[in-house]
Design an enzyme around this catalytic site. Sequence first.
Site, PDB file in Angstrom:
ATOM      1  N   CYS A  46      99.006  73.323  43.895  1.00 40.88           N
ATOM      2  CA  CYS A  46      99.661  74.159  44.492  1.00 40.88           C
ATOM      3  C   CYS A  46      98.342  75.233  44.960  1.00 40.88           C
ATOM      4  CB  CYS A  46     100.316  75.633  43.397  1.00 40.88           C
ATOM      5  SG  CYS A  46     101.430  74.358  42.991  1.00 40.88           S
ATOM      6  N   CYS A  50     102.695  79.959  45.314  1.00 37.97           N
ATOM      7  CA  CYS A  50     104.034  78.715  44.728  1.00 37.97           C
ATOM      8  C   CYS A  50     104.216  79.229  43.693  1.00 37.97           C
ATOM      9  CB  CYS A  50     103.269  77.348  44.264  1.00 37.97           C
ATOM     10  SG  CYS A  50     104.711  76.529  43.609  1.00 37.97           S
ATOM     11  N   CYS A  80     105.499  73.287  47.541  1.00 35.25           N
ATOM     12  CA  CYS A  80     104.610  75.076  47.351  1.00 35.25           C
ATOM     13  C   CYS A  80     103.821  74.179  49.201  1.00 35.25           C
ATOM     14  CB  CYS A  80     103.608  75.407  47.297  1.00 35.25           C
ATOM     15  SG  CYS A  80     101.944  74.510  45.964  1.00 35.25           S
TER      16      CYS A  80
HETATM   17 ZN   LIG Z   1     103.392  74.501  44.222  1.00 37.41          ZN
END
Ligand SMILES: [Zn+2]
Length: 366
Positions: A46, A50, A80
Amino acid sequence: MNPRATISQICTPPHSPEIDPEIAWTRLRDPGANFFYAVATTGVFCRPGCQSRLPLRRNTRFFPSAQAALAAGFRPCLRCTPLESAARPIVEQVFNYLHQRATNSAPVTLAQLARLTGRSPFTVQRSFQAAFGVSPAAYLRGLRAQALRAQLRQPGNSVTDAIYAAGYNAPSRVYEKTPLGMTPTRFRSGARGEQIRFAVAECSLGHALAARTTRGLCWLAFGDSPAALLADLRREFSAAELIPDDEMLADIRAILTAIDRVESSPGQASGPAPDLPLDLRGTAFQLRVWSALQKIPSGQTLSYSQLAQQLGNPKATRAVASACAANRVALLVPCHRVVGASGQLTGYRWGTERKRRLLAAEAPSA
Ligand SMILES: [Zn+2]
């Protein structure tokens, strides 16, 4: 994702900064943080900020780039989309970052912005300048000056507290660079020594108060009573010398005649607005928005996002809306001609009902 960007452009920042996992761990929710994190138990990586559930510290690994996380066998998070985020337009990333950092005294350097966006300092500077008309550094100075003005208006704040709270790391910065055009103490005193002449008149929208400095009209507001209008003026120019001046009535009448005429016979072009010099004071960005507003002809409206687009930065809708809300000169800087994306009136500093009537009066007759 920008289809023209290659994977290596997207994933490789120009420098691979060292990551201190202890610091990185505290910044998992900071969208401005410049690293990627992966979760060993899910195999997903991520970008900071996120919204997915926070991983356990012991399952979290940190990477300087999306490419490094991919190379270590992690998949990009669907929520994300860390690969796309790396390709988000430079200007949007820089804009968001500057707003996050405005009141944080840590300096923002072009090198930092280059790392954030994965582009060269030159590209960052040029793209931002093209969108906002000012460099990132000048834009940030404007944000801090704005924060300082707001802090100085808080009655309980000392000047020193206000300076630090606005994101300056030392009072000397403020005295040397004079971002307010005067010392903070003088600003707090409400531009003491400045004379502002004003007059109030009745019109079809209630009462109108117009005020001017030696440079031009600095204030035009509508209200329900002269007393309330005068109180607003005093709040805005807190210690300037306010001088009633009936000679200004001629100016106001020139403006108001246009409204009254339009109100009484809707759809008739209101004729040119009187060509009075204006004394507009704001950040470089606010001045650009206000100047764009002056180019929207009577009978037409734009949405906030169209205006942002026109200014070359489609992502700055929020900033455009707040610049409209900060307008001090009704009608001549026609912020009432900016509406929501589906035509809804949204807000108006002088009341949504007045905005509705102004727009109805200006609407071309069918
Ligand atoms: Zn994420």
